[in-house]
Design a protein around this motif. Structure first.
Motif, PDB file in Angstrom:
ATOM      1  N   GLU A 177      58.476  28.336  54.622  1.00  0.00           N
ATOM      2  CA  GLU A 177      57.689  28.650  55.810  1.00  0.00           C
ATOM      3  C   GLU A 177      57.299  27.326  56.453  1.00  0.00           C
ATOM      4  O   GLU A 177      56.655  26.481  55.826  1.00  0.00           O
ATOM      5  CB  GLU A 177      56.468  29.459  55.422  1.00  0.00           C
ATOM      6  CG  GLU A 177      56.827  30.781  54.747  1.00  0.00           C
ATOM      7  CD  GLU A 177      55.650  31.408  54.021  1.00  0.00           C
ATOM      8  OE1 GLU A 177      54.659  31.734  54.698  1.00  0.00           O
ATOM      9  OE2 GLU A 177      55.733  31.561  52.788  1.00  0.00           O
ATOM     10  N   ILE A 178      57.690  27.151  57.712  1.00  0.00           N
ATOM     11  CA  ILE A 178      57.593  25.857  58.377  1.00  0.00           C
ATOM     12  C   ILE A 178      56.688  25.992  59.593  1.00  0.00           C
ATOM     13  O   ILE A 178      56.975  26.761  60.514  1.00  0.00           O
ATOM     14  CB  ILE A 178      59.000  25.378  58.768  1.00  0.00           C
ATOM     15  CG1 ILE A 178      59.882  25.285  57.503  1.00  0.00           C
ATOM     16  CG2 ILE A 178      58.932  24.041  59.485  1.00  0.00           C
ATOM     17  CD1 ILE A 178      61.363  25.292  57.779  1.00  0.00           C
ATOM     18  N   SER A 179      55.588  25.234  59.591  1.00  0.00           N
ATOM     19  CA  SER A 179      54.581  25.301  60.649  1.00  0.00           C
ATOM     20  C   SER A 179      54.496  23.968  61.375  1.00  0.00           C
ATOM     21  O   SER A 179      55.133  22.981  60.998  1.00  0.00           O
ATOM     22  CB  SER A 179      53.213  25.645  60.037  1.00  0.00           C
ATOM     23  OG  SER A 179      53.267  26.836  59.287  1.00  0.00           O
ATOM     24  N   GLY A 180      53.676  23.934  62.422  1.00  0.00           N
ATOM     25  CA  GLY A 180      53.468  22.708  63.160  1.00  0.00           C
ATOM     26  C   GLY A 180      52.864  21.627  62.290  1.00  0.00           C
ATOM     27  O   GLY A 180      52.215  21.898  61.271  1.00  0.00           O
ATOM     28  N   ARG A 181      53.059  20.386  62.701  1.00  0.00           N
ATOM     29  CA  ARG A 181      52.516  19.258  61.948  1.00  0.00           C
ATOM     30  C   ARG A 181      50.997  19.384  61.821  1.00  0.00           C
ATOM     31  O   ARG A 181      50.294  19.588  62.808  1.00  0.00           O
ATOM     32  CB  ARG A 181      52.878  17.941  62.638  1.00  0.00           C
ATOM     33  CG  ARG A 181      54.320  17.539  62.443  1.00  0.00           C
ATOM     34  CD  ARG A 181      54.668  16.274  63.197  1.00  0.00           C
ATOM     35  NE  ARG A 181      54.837  16.542  64.627  1.00  0.00           N
ATOM     36  CZ  ARG A 181      55.274  15.636  65.504  1.00  0.00           C
ATOM     37  NH1 ARG A 181      55.552  14.410  65.094  1.00  0.00           N
ATOM     38  NH2 ARG A 181      55.407  15.943  66.777  1.00  0.00           N
ATOM     39  N   GLY A 182      50.517  19.297  60.590  1.00  0.00           N
ATOM     40  CA  GLY A 182      49.082  19.395  60.341  1.00  0.00           C
ATOM     41  C   GLY A 182      48.545  20.805  60.272  1.00  0.00           C
ATOM     42  O   GLY A 182      47.353  20.997  60.015  1.00  0.00           O
ATOM     43  N   VAL A 183      49.390  21.800  60.483  1.00  0.00           N
ATOM     44  CA  VAL A 183      48.934  23.194  60.433  1.00  0.00           C
ATOM     45  C   VAL A 183      49.031  23.699  58.998  1.00  0.00           C
ATOM     46  O   VAL A 183      50.055  23.556  58.337  1.00  0.00           O
ATOM     47  CB  VAL A 183      49.780  24.087  61.363  1.00  0.00           C
ATOM     48  CG1 VAL A 183      49.383  25.555  61.212  1.00  0.00           C
ATOM     49  CG2 VAL A 183      49.623  23.645  62.803  1.00  0.00           C
ATOM     50  N   SER A 184      47.958  24.283  58.517  1.00  0.00           N
ATOM     51  CA  SER A 184      47.926  24.844  57.173  1.00  0.00           C
ATOM     52  C   SER A 184      46.783  25.839  57.095  1.00  0.00           C
ATOM     53  O   SER A 184      45.921  25.890  57.981  1.00  0.00           O
ATOM     54  CB  SER A 184      47.723  23.748  56.118  1.00  0.00           C
ATOM     55  OG  SER A 184      46.425  23.179  56.244  1.00  0.00           O
ATOM     56  N   LYS A 185      46.762  26.605  56.037  1.00  0.00           N
ATOM     57  CA  LYS A 185      45.616  27.483  55.797  1.00  0.00           C
ATOM     58  C   LYS A 185      44.330  26.669  55.746  1.00  0.00           C
ATOM     59  O   LYS A 185      43.301  27.060  56.299  1.00  0.00           O
ATOM     60  CB  LYS A 185      45.802  28.239  54.482  1.00  0.00           C
ATOM     61  CG  LYS A 185      46.883  29.303  54.485  1.00  0.00           C
ATOM     62  CD  LYS A 185      46.894  30.036  53.151  1.00  0.00           C
ATOM     63  CE  LYS A 185      47.870  31.192  53.129  1.00  0.00           C
ATOM     64  NZ  LYS A 185      47.790  31.995  51.894  1.00  0.00           N
ATOM     65  N   ALA A 186      44.396  25.532  55.089  1.00  0.00           N
ATOM     66  CA  ALA A 186      43.201  24.700  54.914  1.00  0.00           C
ATOM     67  C   ALA A 186      42.680  24.184  56.240  1.00  0.00           C
ATOM     68  O   ALA A 186      41.473  24.224  56.505  1.00  0.00           O
ATOM     69  CB  ALA A 186      43.509  23.528  53.981  1.00  0.00           C
ATOM     70  N   ALA A 187      43.571  23.678  57.091  1.00  0.00           N
ATOM     71  CA  ALA A 187      43.131  23.083  58.347  1.00  0.00           C
ATOM     72  C   ALA A 187      42.469  24.109  59.250  1.00  0.00           C
ATOM     73  O   ALA A 187      41.420  23.845  59.855  1.00  0.00           O
ATOM     74  CB  ALA A 187      44.325  22.440  59.056  1.00  0.00           C
ATOM     75  N   THR A 188      43.054  25.296  59.340  1.00  0.00           N
ATOM     76  CA  THR A 188      42.468  26.318  60.208  1.00  0.00           C
ATOM     77  C   THR A 188      41.197  26.886  59.601  1.00  0.00           C
ATOM     78  O   THR A 188      40.227  27.157  60.320  1.00  0.00           O
ATOM     79  CB  THR A 188      43.495  27.422  60.479  1.00  0.00           C
ATOM     80  OG1 THR A 188      44.661  26.831  61.068  1.00  0.00           O
ATOM     81  CG2 THR A 188      42.940  28.473  61.434  1.00  0.00           C
ATOM     82  N   LEU A 189      41.169  27.064  58.296  1.00  0.00           N
ATOM     83  CA  LEU A 189      39.938  27.521  57.647  1.00  0.00           C
ATOM     84  C   LEU A 189      38.821  26.505  57.857  1.00  0.00           C
ATOM     85  O   LEU A 189      37.676  26.884  58.154  1.00  0.00           O
ATOM     86  CB  LEU A 189      40.181  27.752  56.153  1.00  0.00           C
ATOM     87  CG  LEU A 189      38.959  28.183  55.340  1.00  0.00           C
ATOM     88  CD1 LEU A 189      38.409  29.516  55.835  1.00  0.00           C
ATOM     89  CD2 LEU A 189      39.312  28.265  53.849  1.00  0.00           C
ATOM     90  N   ALA A 190      39.120  25.218  57.715  1.00  0.00           N
ATOM     91  CA  ALA A 190      38.104  24.181  57.926  1.00  0.00           C
ATOM     92  C   ALA A 190      37.567  24.235  59.354  1.00  0.00           C
ATOM     93  O   ALA A 190      36.356  24.091  59.588  1.00  0.00           O
ATOM     94  CB  ALA A 190      38.699  22.802  57.634  1.00  0.00           C
ATOM     95  N   HIS A 191      38.457  24.454  60.320  1.00  0.00           N
ATOM     96  CA  HIS A 191      38.038  24.564  61.718  1.00  0.00           C
ATOM     97  C   HIS A 191      37.118  25.768  61.919  1.00  0.00           C
ATOM     98  O   HIS A 191      36.066  25.657  62.567  1.00  0.00           O
ATOM     99  CB  HIS A 191      39.281  24.685  62.603  1.00  0.00           C
ATOM    100  CG  HIS A 191      38.990  24.988  64.033  1.00  0.00           C
ATOM    101  ND1 HIS A 191      38.450  24.062  64.896  1.00  0.00           N
ATOM    102  CD2 HIS A 191      39.168  26.131  64.760  1.00  0.00           C
ATOM    103  CE1 HIS A 191      38.308  24.610  66.091  1.00  0.00           C
ATOM    104  NE2 HIS A 191      38.726  25.864  66.035  1.00  0.00           N
TER     105      HIS A 191
END
Length: 285
Positions: A200-214
């Motif tokens: 599964e390939i997402s945008g650079r810096g995109v992850s469950k963690a990054a969006t959850l942190a936001h």
């Protein structure tokens, strides 16, 4: 049965529970047990927000849409979309994979892992190559080469790309992931959650963690106030970010290494077991 290791939830107030779905909250038959439904409701009555954080796209969230209770926000597609389950999966935020980066990844994997086939997950559905395995056929999908599906002039070009999927018929899953990260890791975020060699390939810096942190920052919630659950490599960053993290007994070795605590397997309601303990120990507001 692995030993449960109680951790910080018993000693401080928990404000948010973040849980993966497949292999974690859901049983292997994709059901949500009565015990889990009751535990989720009890958490929300105790003032704890519950976020479903998954690799699934919004259109596959029907498995939990009846159990969202008071909140109903989900982080889908490994962090690429924030979705309101109370409004029929309305996408509130998107963190897309740029088409130029996706094309670069396709080119790199065609060279380093011949035999790779691709699918493109857009906000309005999935489209795939003829060789891509029929995991979830969509009768309205466009079947074409990934280069066409990602071209700016294609009729779906007005829809953001949530993620690129890459499947290899022969490589071992972890070997494929390691190879792909070496070949294309500077252009995208690559992970996996399937037992097959499906990346599964997402945008650079995109992850469950990054969006959850936001999402947590918007609510004034610190990592130390979050308890997270997961079982596969796409959960590792989220589990490392959360103040307290639980690996399911059925988890991938990378998840077991990243977590501070353990619970029983998904088929034994491991998430519910811990939520019950958290609610019982939750200090008063």
């Amino acid at each position: 049965m692995p030993e449960l290791r109680p951790s910080a939830p018993a000693r401080r107030r928990v404000r948010l529970i973040a849980t993966d779905l497949d292999g974690t909250l859901l049983r292997d038959d994709k059901s949500v047990s009565d015990r889990t439904v009751a535990a989720l409701a009890a958490a929300e009555r105790a003032g704890i927000e519950v976020f479903f954080v998954t690799g699934r796209p919004a259109r596959w969230m029907d498995v939990v849409s009846d159990h969202v209770h008071g909140h109903g926000l989900a982080i889908c597609a490994n962090g690429a979309a924030v979705v309101d389950l109370h409004r029929d999966g309305l996408i509130l935020e998107v963190r897309p994979l740029e088409r130029s980066d996706a094309l670069t990844v396709v080119k790199a994997l065609r060279t380093t892992a011949p035999g790779t086939s691709f699918a493109v997950e857009l906000t309005n559905g999935i489209h795939y190559e003829p060789e891509y395995p029929p995991f979830h056929l969509d009768p309205v999908a466009t079947v074409a080469a990934a280069e066409k599906l990602l071209a700016e002039g294609w009729h779906g070009a007005d829809q953001p790309v949530l993620k690129l999927l890459a499947h290899h018929p022969r490589l071992a899953p972890d070997d494929f992931l390691a190879l792909a990260r070496t070949a294309a890791g500077e252009h995208a975020s690559l992970t996996r959650s399937s037992p097959t060699a499906l990346l599964e390939i997402s945008g650079r810096g995109v992850s469950k963690a990054a969006t959850l942190a936001h999402c947590c920052a918007e609510r004034g919630i610190a990592p130390e106030e979050v308890v997270a659950f997961g079982d596969m490599p796409n959960d590792v960053e989220m589990l490392s970010w959360a103040g307290t993290s639980y690996a399911m007994a059925n988890a991938h070795p990378d998840v077991l290494a990243a977590t501070s605590a353990r619970t029983v397997a998904n088929n034994e309601d491991g998430v519910a077991v811990v939520i019950e303990e958290i609610v019982a120990a939750q200090p008063p507001v």
